[in-house]
Motif scaffolding. Structure first.
Motif, PDB file in Angstrom:
ATOM      1  N   UNK A   1      22.422  -0.353 -29.121  1.00  0.00           N
ATOM      2  CA  UNK A   1      22.723  -0.770 -30.488  1.00  0.00           C
ATOM      3  C   UNK A   1      24.187  -0.571 -30.855  1.00  0.00           C
ATOM      4  N   UNK A   2      24.902   0.259 -30.098  1.00  0.00           N
ATOM      5  CA  UNK A   2      26.269   0.629 -30.474  1.00  0.00           C
ATOM      6  C   UNK A   2      27.298  -0.389 -29.992  1.00  0.00           C
ATOM      7  N   UNK A   3      28.230  -0.704 -30.883  1.00  0.00           N
ATOM      8  CA  UNK A   3      29.377  -1.541 -30.531  1.00  0.00           C
ATOM      9  C   UNK A   3      30.463  -0.628 -29.995  1.00  0.00           C
ATOM     10  N   UNK A   4      31.077  -1.026 -28.910  1.00  0.00           N
ATOM     11  CA  UNK A   4      32.105  -0.210 -28.261  1.00  0.00           C
ATOM     12  C   UNK A   4      33.170  -1.102 -27.660  1.00  0.00           C
ATOM     13  N   UNK A   5      34.171  -0.491 -27.099  1.00  0.00           N
ATOM     14  CA  UNK A   5      35.236  -1.243 -26.451  1.00  0.00           C
ATOM     15  C   UNK A   5      34.815  -1.670 -25.054  1.00  0.00           C
ATOM     16  N   UNK A   6      35.339  -2.793 -24.575  1.00  0.00           N
ATOM     17  CA  UNK A   6      35.113  -3.138 -23.177  1.00  0.00           C
ATOM     18  C   UNK A   6      35.774  -2.090 -22.282  1.00  0.00           C
ATOM     19  N   UNK A   7      35.183  -1.879 -21.121  1.00  0.00           N
ATOM     20  CA  UNK A   7      35.690  -0.886 -20.174  1.00  0.00           C
ATOM     21  C   UNK A   7      34.524  -0.134 -19.582  1.00  0.00           C
ATOM     22  N   UNK A   8      34.810   0.975 -18.926  1.00  0.00           N
ATOM     23  CA  UNK A   8      33.718   1.731 -18.338  1.00  0.00           C
ATOM     24  C   UNK A   8      34.181   2.934 -17.549  1.00  0.00           C
ATOM     25  N   UNK A   9      33.240   3.471 -16.783  1.00  0.00           N
ATOM     26  CA  UNK A   9      33.435   4.711 -16.040  1.00  0.00           C
ATOM     27  C   UNK A   9      34.391   4.532 -14.865  1.00  0.00           C
ATOM     28  N   UNK A  10      35.150   5.587 -14.626  1.00  0.00           N
ATOM     29  CA  UNK A  10      36.021   5.635 -13.452  1.00  0.00           C
ATOM     30  C   UNK A  10      35.180   5.995 -12.233  1.00  0.00           C
ATOM     31  N   UNK A  11      35.377   5.298 -11.145  1.00  0.00           N
ATOM     32  CA  UNK A  11      34.762   5.674  -9.878  1.00  0.00           C
ATOM     33  C   UNK A  11      35.548   6.837  -9.295  1.00  0.00           C
ATOM     34  N   UNK A  12      34.934   7.651  -8.410  1.00  0.00           N
ATOM     35  CA  UNK A  12      35.664   8.779  -7.814  1.00  0.00           C
ATOM     36  C   UNK A  12      36.973   8.317  -7.173  1.00  0.00           C
ATOM     37  N   UNK A  13      38.063   9.007  -7.509  1.00  0.00           N
ATOM     38  CA  UNK A  13      39.364   8.706  -6.951  1.00  0.00           C
ATOM     39  C   UNK A  13      40.075   7.520  -7.579  1.00  0.00           C
ATOM     40  N   UNK A  14      39.455   6.895  -8.565  1.00  0.00           N
ATOM     41  CA  UNK A  14      40.015   5.695  -9.182  1.00  0.00           C
ATOM     42  C   UNK A  14      40.873   6.074 -10.389  1.00  0.00           C
ATOM     43  N   UNK A  15      41.993   5.393 -10.575  1.00  0.00           N
ATOM     44  CA  UNK A  15      42.819   5.623 -11.755  1.00  0.00           C
ATOM     45  C   UNK A  15      42.186   4.922 -12.957  1.00  0.00           C
ATOM     46  N   UNK A  16      42.601   5.340 -14.139  1.00  0.00           N
ATOM     47  CA  UNK A  16      42.089   4.698 -15.354  1.00  0.00           C
ATOM     48  C   UNK A  16      42.483   3.223 -15.380  1.00  0.00           C
ATOM     49  N   UNK A  17      43.703   2.924 -14.964  1.00  0.00           N
ATOM     50  CA  UNK A  17      44.161   1.535 -14.959  1.00  0.00           C
ATOM     51  C   UNK A  17      43.318   0.684 -14.011  1.00  0.00           C
ATOM     52  N   UNK A  18      43.084   1.196 -12.808  1.00  0.00           N
ATOM     53  CA  UNK A  18      42.288   0.449 -11.829  1.00  0.00           C
ATOM     54  C   UNK A  18      40.854   0.259 -12.323  1.00  0.00           C
ATOM     55  N   UNK A  19      40.285   1.294 -12.921  1.00  0.00           N
ATOM     56  CA  UNK A  19      38.920   1.195 -13.443  1.00  0.00           C
ATOM     57  C   UNK A  19      38.841   0.146 -14.547  1.00  0.00           C
ATOM     58  N   UNK A  20      39.826   0.133 -15.431  1.00  0.00           N
ATOM     59  CA  UNK A  20      39.796  -0.826 -16.532  1.00  0.00           C
ATOM     60  C   UNK A  20      39.948  -2.255 -16.024  1.00  0.00           C
ATOM     61  N   UNK A  21      40.839  -2.462 -15.092  1.00  0.00           N
ATOM     62  CA  UNK A  21      41.014  -3.805 -14.515  1.00  0.00           C
ATOM     63  C   UNK A  21      39.707  -4.274 -13.884  1.00  0.00           C
ATOM     64  N   UNK A  22      39.041  -3.397 -13.139  1.00  0.00           N
ATOM     65  CA  UNK A  22      37.755  -3.731 -12.502  1.00  0.00           C
ATOM     66  C   UNK A  22      36.686  -4.022 -13.549  1.00  0.00           C
ATOM     67  N   UNK A  23      36.585  -3.143 -14.558  1.00  0.00           N
ATOM     68  CA  UNK A  23      35.550  -3.297 -15.587  1.00  0.00           C
ATOM     69  C   UNK A  23      35.749  -4.561 -16.422  1.00  0.00           C
ATOM     70  N   UNK A  24      36.979  -4.887 -16.781  1.00  0.00           N
ATOM     71  CA  UNK A  24      37.218  -6.106 -17.554  1.00  0.00           C
ATOM     72  C   UNK A  24      36.820  -7.339 -16.765  1.00  0.00           C
ATOM     73  N   UNK A  25      37.060  -7.300 -15.471  1.00  0.00           N
ATOM     74  CA  UNK A  25      36.655  -8.419 -14.619  1.00  0.00           C
ATOM     75  C   UNK A  25      35.129  -8.502 -14.524  1.00  0.00           C
ATOM     76  N   UNK A  26      34.472  -7.356 -14.349  1.00  0.00           N
ATOM     77  CA  UNK A  26      33.008  -7.330 -14.223  1.00  0.00           C
ATOM     78  C   UNK A  26      32.311  -7.707 -15.536  1.00  0.00           C
ATOM     79  N   UNK A  27      32.777  -7.157 -16.662  1.00  0.00           N
ATOM     80  CA  UNK A  27      32.085  -7.322 -17.939  1.00  0.00           C
ATOM     81  C   UNK A  27      32.412  -8.623 -18.661  1.00  0.00           C
ATOM     82  N   UNK A  28      33.690  -9.031 -18.609  1.00  0.00           N
ATOM     83  CA  UNK A  28      34.130 -10.171 -19.414  1.00  0.00           C
ATOM     84  C   UNK A  28      34.824 -11.250 -18.599  1.00  0.00           C
ATOM     85  N   UNK A  29      34.893 -11.049 -17.304  1.00  0.00           N
ATOM     86  CA  UNK A  29      35.551 -11.983 -16.388  1.00  0.00           C
ATOM     87  C   UNK A  29      36.987 -12.273 -16.830  1.00  0.00           C
TER      88      UNK A  29
END
Length: 188
Positions: A71-99
């Protein structure tokens, strides 16, 4: 033990006194959750490390998403994988969630924030939030676990279904940033 009230003559003979009795065994202290915990009430809570994107349109509308079954509205993005930087995680998540494809040099740090997780009990999120040029959101397509997207006005009342991180930290930071930008423009 100490001898704070003994005079200097009595203190000289303190070495002749028997050793103090051993202290009673103390109850073990609860495990401290680490430096990221905001207060003692967070004992036993898991902390998720996430990266989030702020797409702001017209200085007052923020792109938010709602994941399937929530039910909650939130920002696009997601969890960092082990050893992953925040920037790399966000780039991956934006591609996965919103293409959406963005590069690391297109991300600007807004800040690091911590709050209760919106969709997971006994969990906190430690977020690294970035702003991203809104032009990247023009061709978004919902994918993965995203059920809905909307533009949320950040210059008015915040609806109750907005995630705690967004309500307590991100929106206030964006509002403050917007006020600073407006003040700078007026000073010119």
């Amino acid at each position: 033990w100490c001898l704070p009230l003994l005079g200097w003559q009595q203190a000289a003979h303190a070495a002749d006194l028997p050793p103090p009795p051993p202290a009673p065994a103390a109850a073990p202290l609860p495990k401290h959750p680490g430096p990221r915990a905001a207060c003692w009430q967070n004992f036993g809570m898991q902390t998720l490390h996430i990266a989030t994107a702020c797409f702001v349109r017209d200085h007052n509308a923020l792109l938010v998403v709602r994941k399937k079954g929530t039910q909650a509205w939130m920002l696009p993005g997601g969890k960092l994988d082990p050893g992953e930087t925040a920037e790399a995680a966000l780039i991956r998540e934006l591609n996965e969630e919103l293409q959406i494809s963005v590069a690391a040099d297109q991300l600007t740090v807004l800040g690091q924030f911590e709050a209760a997780a919106a969709n997971e009990a006994d969990t906190r999120v430690h977020a690294r939030a970035f702003t991203v040029d809104v032009r990247h959101a023009q061709n978004l397509q919902m994918a993965a676990e995203i059920e809905a997207v909307q533009w949320l006005r950040i210059d008015g009342r915040i609806p109750p279904e907005v995630a705690p991180l967004l309500r307590a930290h991100i929106i206030p930071a964006l509002r403050a940033r917007g006020r600073c930008a407006q003040d700078a423009m007026q000073a010119l």
